[in-house]
Design an enzyme around this catalytic site. Structure first.
Site, PDB file in Angstrom:
ATOM      1  N   ALA A 166      51.302-106.092  15.408  1.00 49.79           N
ATOM      2  CA  ALA A 166      50.814-107.778  15.914  1.00 49.79           C
ATOM      3  C   ALA A 166      50.490-106.822  17.638  1.00 49.79           C
ATOM      4  CB  ALA A 166      51.916-108.346  16.449  1.00 49.79           C
ATOM      5  N   GLY A 178      53.622-105.545  12.367  1.00 45.51           N
ATOM      6  CA  GLY A 178      53.388-106.372  11.863  1.00 45.51           C
ATOM      7  C   GLY A 178      52.593-105.262  10.846  1.00 45.51           C
ATOM      8  N   GLU A 210      55.057-105.253   8.081  1.00 44.87           N
ATOM      9  CA  GLU A 210      55.197-105.933   7.461  1.00 44.87           C
ATOM     10  C   GLU A 210      54.267-106.653   6.460  1.00 44.87           C
ATOM     11  OE1 GLU A 210      58.232-107.951  10.327  1.00 44.87           O
ATOM     12  OE2 GLU A 210      56.731-107.468  11.313  1.00 44.87           O
ATOM     13  N   GLU A 222      60.492-103.182  16.781  1.00 42.78           N
ATOM     14  CA  GLU A 222      60.090-104.409  17.454  1.00 42.78           C
ATOM     15  C   GLU A 222      61.483-104.570  18.640  1.00 42.78           C
ATOM     16  OE1 GLU A 222      58.036-105.823  13.572  1.00 42.78           O
ATOM     17  OE2 GLU A 222      59.788-104.444  14.428  1.00 42.78           O
TER      18      GLU A 222
END
Length: 257
Positions: free
Chosen positions: A66, A111, A114, A134
């Protein structure tokens, strides 16, 4: 490649979506998620959809995570809204009725990992790097990593990755079941061509039924899941696709689906 944050190419029902922010290593921000969701909404009613391939622009990165520059100053409420947007978009990808394949070319972190986990399978270049880093930023995965990763690789390996933040190479990703295949970067496009040919040669409704049986059955007890499979198997005999497929086999010719 245009300036659009998502590029879409439709090859007779095999749709390729390319996240196009190479200067930012294809990091996911609100604009990318909005554009991706808009395309996925369109694909949900695509009349001839056979498969979806998702990848990142360039050779360095699938999706590096992200966008931290967008996230760093968010309040808890804004963070929740951002995660909710991402989860909704990724769920749309996961629940498409056709096979969804991640073509991982480089960094597949946070992300990005994911996003790949929501695909039915992933193919990686030899230079691919995976991880959920993260915790190194003082947060936890927020786009489904703590839930889809253990379902893919098992809880022990998932906890290892999400609590250490360590990165793994493509071969380790293959060993633990995070990806299905690893190949040289130069061979990825050949794989896409062969996969496209293969999928176009299969019965489109039976492919959808097979995916539905696996996905829906995983959330049920075994007896219920087997009953679902039986129902979907029987349904295949209600249309022309089964007649064409079995007729072609008996007549020793290629089926025309």
């Amino acid at each position: 490649m245009s300036d659009a944050v998502i590029e879409k190419v439709d090859n007779d029902g095999v749709v390729r979506l390319t996240i196009n922010r190479p200067k930012a290593l294809n990091a996911l921000n609100s604009d990318v998620l909005s554009a991706l969701e808009a395309y996925l909404v369109e694909l949900e009613t695509h009349p001839r959809l056979r498969a979806v391939i998702i990848t990142g622009a360039g050779e360095k990165s699938f999706v590096a995570g992200a966008d931290i520059t967008e996230m760093r100053d968010k309040t808890p409420e804004e963070a929740r809204a951002f995660a909710t947007q991402a989860l909704r978009t990724i769920k749309r990808l996961e629940t498409l009725p056709v096979p969804v394949v991640a073509l991982v070319n480089g960094f597949c972190l946070g992300g990005g990992c994911e996003l790949a986990l929501a695909c039915d399978w992933a193919v990686a270049s030899e230079n691919a790097v995976f991880g959920q880093p993260e915790v190194l930023l003082g947060v936890i995965p927020g786009f489904g990593g703590t839930q889809r990763l253990p379902r893919r690789v098992g809880p022990a390996m998932a906890i290892d990755l999400v609590t250490t933040g360590r990165k793994i190479d493509a071969q380790e990703a293959l060993r633990i079941g995070l990806v299905n295949r690893v190949m040289p970067q130069a061979e990825l496009e050949n794989y896409v061509e062969e996969l496209t040919k293969q999928l176009k040669g299969n019965g489109p409704l039976s492919v959808r039924g097979a995916k539905q049986a696996v996905h829906d059955g995983l959330d049920q007890d075994l007896d219920s899941a087997l009953a679902l499979e039986t129902s979907l198997f029987a349904l295949c005999f209600a249309g022309e696709e089964q007649k064409e497929g079995m007729g072609a086999f008996v007549e020793k010719r290629k089926p025309n689906f």
